[in-house]
Design a protein around this motif. Structure first.
Motif, PDB file in Angstrom:
ATOM      1  N   ILE A 154       0.861  -1.180   0.000  1.00 52.85           N
ATOM      2  CA  ILE A 154       0.000   0.000   0.000  1.00 52.85           C
ATOM      3  C   ILE A 154       0.895   1.227   0.000  1.00 52.85           C
ATOM      4  CG2 ILE A 154      -2.102  -0.941   1.006  1.00 52.85           C
ATOM      5  CD1 ILE A 154      -1.150  -0.062   3.746  1.00 52.85           C
ATOM      6  N   ILE A 155       0.425   2.288  -0.665  1.00 53.63           N
ATOM      7  CA  ILE A 155       1.162   3.548  -0.750  1.00 53.63           C
ATOM      8  C   ILE A 155       0.205   4.666  -0.357  1.00 53.63           C
ATOM      9  CG2 ILE A 155       2.626   5.014  -2.189  1.00 53.63           C
ATOM     10  CD1 ILE A 155       2.584   2.677  -4.257  1.00 53.63           C
ATOM     11  N   GLY A 156       0.635   5.529   0.534  1.00 52.99           N
ATOM     12  CA  GLY A 156      -0.209   6.644   0.940  1.00 52.99           C
ATOM     13  C   GLY A 156       0.438   7.446   2.048  1.00 52.99           C
ATOM     14  N   ASP A 157      -0.294   8.415   2.588  1.00 55.14           N
ATOM     15  CA  ASP A 157       0.230   9.190   3.705  1.00 55.14           C
ATOM     16  C   ASP A 157       0.417   8.277   4.912  1.00 55.14           C
ATOM     17  OD1 ASP A 157      -2.360   9.704   5.645  1.00 55.14           O
ATOM     18  OD2 ASP A 157      -2.926   9.613   3.529  1.00 55.14           O
ATOM     19  N   ARG A 158       1.316   8.667   5.785  1.00 62.19           N
ATOM     20  CA  ARG A 158       1.715   7.827   6.918  1.00 62.19           C
ATOM     21  C   ARG A 158       0.545   7.397   7.806  1.00 62.19           C
ATOM     22  NH1 ARG A 158       4.191  11.556  10.004  1.00 62.19           N
ATOM     23  NH2 ARG A 158       2.099  11.899  10.864  1.00 62.19           N
ATOM     24  N   ASP A 159      -0.329   8.350   8.198  1.00 61.29           N
ATOM     25  CA  ASP A 159      -1.410   8.019   9.124  1.00 61.29           C
ATOM     26  C   ASP A 159      -2.430   7.067   8.495  1.00 61.29           C
ATOM     27  OD1 ASP A 159      -0.189   9.610  10.972  1.00 61.29           O
ATOM     28  OD2 ASP A 159      -1.543  11.320  10.726  1.00 61.29           O
ATOM     29  N   SER A 160      -2.782   7.317   7.234  1.00 66.27           N
ATOM     30  CA  SER A 160      -3.739   6.438   6.549  1.00 66.27           C
ATOM     31  C   SER A 160      -3.161   5.037   6.376  1.00 66.27           C
ATOM     32  CB  SER A 160      -4.116   7.012   5.176  1.00 66.27           C
ATOM     33  OG  SER A 160      -4.810   8.226   5.301  1.00 66.27           O
ATOM     34  N   ALA A 161      -1.887   4.958   5.962  1.00 71.03           N
ATOM     35  CA  ALA A 161      -1.259   3.655   5.721  1.00 71.03           C
ATOM     36  C   ALA A 161      -1.126   2.856   7.016  1.00 71.03           C
ATOM     37  CB  ALA A 161       0.110   3.848   5.077  1.00 71.03           C
ATOM     38  N   THR A 162      -0.761   3.538   8.107  1.00 70.65           N
ATOM     39  CA  THR A 162      -0.611   2.846   9.385  1.00 70.65           C
ATOM     40  C   THR A 162      -1.953   2.310   9.863  1.00 70.65           C
ATOM     41  OG1 THR A 162       1.252   4.273   9.969  1.00 70.65           O
ATOM     42  CG2 THR A 162       0.208   3.051  11.756  1.00 70.65           C
ATOM     43  N   PHE A 163      -2.996   3.140   9.749  1.00 73.44           N
ATOM     44  CA  PHE A 163      -4.322   2.665  10.151  1.00 73.44           C
ATOM     45  C   PHE A 163      -4.781   1.493   9.295  1.00 73.44           C
ATOM     46  CE2 PHE A 163      -8.918   2.963   9.136  1.00 73.44           C
ATOM     47  CZ  PHE A 163      -9.374   2.360  10.296  1.00 73.44           C
ATOM     48  N   MET A 164      -4.520   1.569   7.982  1.00 72.30           N
ATOM     49  CA  MET A 164      -4.929   0.482   7.104  1.00 72.30           C
ATOM     50  C   MET A 164      -4.174  -0.806   7.434  1.00 72.30           C
ATOM     51  SD  MET A 164      -7.454   1.429   5.469  1.00 72.30           S
ATOM     52  CE  MET A 164      -7.553  -0.258   4.882  1.00 72.30           C
ATOM     53  N   MET A 165      -2.905  -0.702   7.824  1.00 69.81           N
ATOM     54  CA  MET A 165      -2.174  -1.893   8.227  1.00 69.81           C
ATOM     55  C   MET A 165      -2.869  -2.572   9.408  1.00 69.81           C
ATOM     56  SD  MET A 165       0.098  -4.217   8.487  1.00 69.81           S
ATOM     57  CE  MET A 165       0.992  -3.856   6.983  1.00 69.81           C
ATOM     58  N   ILE A 166      -3.312  -1.781  10.392  1.00 70.30           N
ATOM     59  CA  ILE A 166      -4.014  -2.344  11.547  1.00 70.30           C
ATOM     60  C   ILE A 166      -5.294  -3.052  11.105  1.00 70.30           C
ATOM     61  CG2 ILE A 166      -5.198  -1.764  13.704  1.00 70.30           C
ATOM     62  CD1 ILE A 166      -3.239   0.608  13.948  1.00 70.30           C
ATOM     63  N   SER A 167      -6.055  -2.426  10.209  1.00 70.73           N
ATOM     64  CA  SER A 167      -7.303  -3.016   9.731  1.00 70.73           C
ATOM     65  C   SER A 167      -7.044  -4.285   8.917  1.00 70.73           C
ATOM     66  CB  SER A 167      -8.081  -2.006   8.880  1.00 70.73           C
ATOM     67  OG  SER A 167      -8.461  -0.886   9.645  1.00 70.73           O
ATOM     68  N   LEU A 168      -5.991  -4.265   8.108  1.00 71.48           N
ATOM     69  CA  LEU A 168      -5.687  -5.422   7.257  1.00 71.48           C
ATOM     70  C   LEU A 168      -5.130  -6.589   8.066  1.00 71.48           C
ATOM     71  CD1 LEU A 168      -4.146  -3.493   4.225  1.00 71.48           C
ATOM     72  CD2 LEU A 168      -6.373  -4.642   4.300  1.00 71.48           C
ATOM     73  N   VAL A 169      -4.398  -6.291   9.125  1.00 72.18           N
ATOM     74  CA  VAL A 169      -3.940  -7.359  10.022  1.00 72.18           C
ATOM     75  C   VAL A 169      -5.141  -8.056  10.648  1.00 72.18           C
ATOM     76  CG1 VAL A 169      -2.795  -7.801  12.232  1.00 72.18           C
ATOM     77  CG2 VAL A 169      -1.679  -6.369  10.524  1.00 72.18           C
ATOM     78  N   THR A 170      -6.128  -7.258  11.046  1.00 70.82           N
ATOM     79  CA  THR A 170      -7.318  -7.808  11.706  1.00 70.82           C
ATOM     80  C   THR A 170      -8.215  -8.562  10.737  1.00 70.82           C
ATOM     81  OG1 THR A 170      -7.293  -5.952  13.261  1.00 70.82           O
ATOM     82  CG2 THR A 170      -9.343  -7.210  13.092  1.00 70.82           C
ATOM     83  N   SER A 171      -8.450  -7.995   9.556  1.00 69.79           N
ATOM     84  CA  SER A 171      -9.446  -8.558   8.641  1.00 69.79           C
ATOM     85  C   SER A 171      -8.880  -9.521   7.610  1.00 69.79           C
ATOM     86  CB  SER A 171     -10.169  -7.417   7.908  1.00 69.79           C
ATOM     87  OG  SER A 171     -10.802  -6.544   8.815  1.00 69.79           O
ATOM     88  N   CYS A 172      -7.634  -9.322   7.197  1.00 70.11           N
ATOM     89  CA  CYS A 172      -7.062 -10.138   6.110  1.00 70.11           C
ATOM     90  C   CYS A 172      -5.845 -10.948   6.550  1.00 70.11           C
ATOM     91  CB  CYS A 172      -6.681  -9.246   4.923  1.00 70.11           C
ATOM     92  SG  CYS A 172      -8.076  -8.363   4.191  1.00 70.11           S
TER      93      CYS A 172
END
Length: 330
Positions: A154-172
């Motif tokens: 994933i590529i994006g701003d730091r805060d969005s990417a970090t939050f998405m990592m947390i969501s993807l760890v949980t869901s995927c």
């Protein structure tokens, strides 16, 4: 004294609630330094609302542009850089000068690709959500049948990417990984323009795979182009890829509605109590302590008066007995 525990409990609740809010998937985008106008970008938000215009404040580089108002239904773009804008597409040959429908700036690819140099690293200090980063997405727990060479970033701003990592760890079931700075101009960059599988949020966020090579990406001059190299079957039918795409579409932080004005008596009283509530409780506690002290002092004084009266009576009786002895023995 009974009011002291209430004050302590209030302080504890305040501290706990502040800690919980600090972990919420949201951050603020400040657009003015005169009055500190700000909007909230939040994960799982529906977005929407009215568009705002960035004020001409302290030479802000994008003064006069509109931002916000886009909702989650228009989040998905294509494999073409510059896609995914729900409004503001005046010149399809560039993203320069365009608004920020979701509150975030588009990605920067270097070499002024489609006019992206105006969002380059020179402005990383004020980029909403922080500088651009990339995070690898791997899974090793066996939930998905991953084919050989299937890997994503994933590529994006730091805060969005970090939050998405947390969501993807949980869901995927993604293996946790920290972001690293994204420099598209570096020859050692693990992700390049032609690797992007999908753009989101007005090209401010992307899902890429080193195993994908879009031969149309580098030479493209039209943000509305649908020409791209087909995605390989192992990604097209991958359950892991589908999971990543679904979670990004549902959870990627976007800008909320503008805050509603607080002009009712209830709102005003709520704000006043929110500011003064704790001092009021502390004041009640101290008043209670003073009252209890006065009552206790009154009771002690009453006991002292009774004790003095009893001793005085005993002294009088003793003196009387002495006078009687004198009369008995002349």
């Amino acid at each position: 004294m009974a009011s002291l525990p209430l004050v302590l409990i209030t302080l504890l609740i305040h501290l706990i609630s502040h800690q919980v809010r600090a972990n919420d998937p949201l951050f603020f985008v400040t657009t003015a330094l005169v009055n500190f106008d700000a909007r909230v970008v939040q994960g799982w938000s529906g977005g929407g609302g009215e568009r705002w215009t960035i004020t001409n404040d302290s030479n802000y580089p994008f003064a006069g542009r509109e931002f916000g108002a886009a909702d989650r239904w228009t989040l998905k773009g294509t494999q073409t850089f510059g896609s995914g804008y729900p409004y503001g597409n005046v010149d399809n040959s560039t993203i320069a000068g365009r608004p920020f429908p979701y509150g975030l700036w588009p990605l920067y690819w270097g070499n002024n690709m489609m006019g992206s140099d105006e969002y380059g690293p020179a402005l990383d200090g004020i980029r909403p959500g922080g500088q651009l980063v990339t995070i690898p997405l791997k899974t090793e727990d066996g939930t998905f049948n991953i084919t050989e060479g299937e890997m994503y970033h994933i590529i994006g701003d730091r805060d969005s990417a970090t939050f998405m990592m947390i969501s993807l760890v949980t869901s995927c079931h993604v293996t946790p990984a920290w972001p690293s700075k994204f420099d598209p101009t570096s020859p050692n960059s693990t992700v390049k323009l032609e690797n992007v599988v999908q753009y989101y949020r007005a090209s401010s966020f992307a899902l890429a795979s080193p195993g994908y090579n879009n031969t149309f990406a580098q030479g493209n001059t039209n943000t509305e182009s649908t020409e791209s190299t087909p995605i390989t079957d192992n990604m097209l039918y991958s359950e892991f890829h589908k999971c990543l795409d679904d979670v990004i579409l549902n959870a990627l932080p976007i800008m909320n509605w503008p805050p509603a004005p607080s002009n009712t008596l209830g709102d005003t009283m709520g704000i006043v109590f929110g500011i003064l509530g704790l001092p009021i409780l502390v004041g009640i506690g101290w008043v209670t302590i003073v009252i209890c002290t006065l009552i206790s002092g009154y009771r002690q004084n009453s006991r002292n008066r009774k004790m003095y009266a009893r001793k005085n009576r005993e002294a009088q009786l003793a003196a009387r007995k002495e006078s009687l002895k004198y009369e008995q023995f002349p």
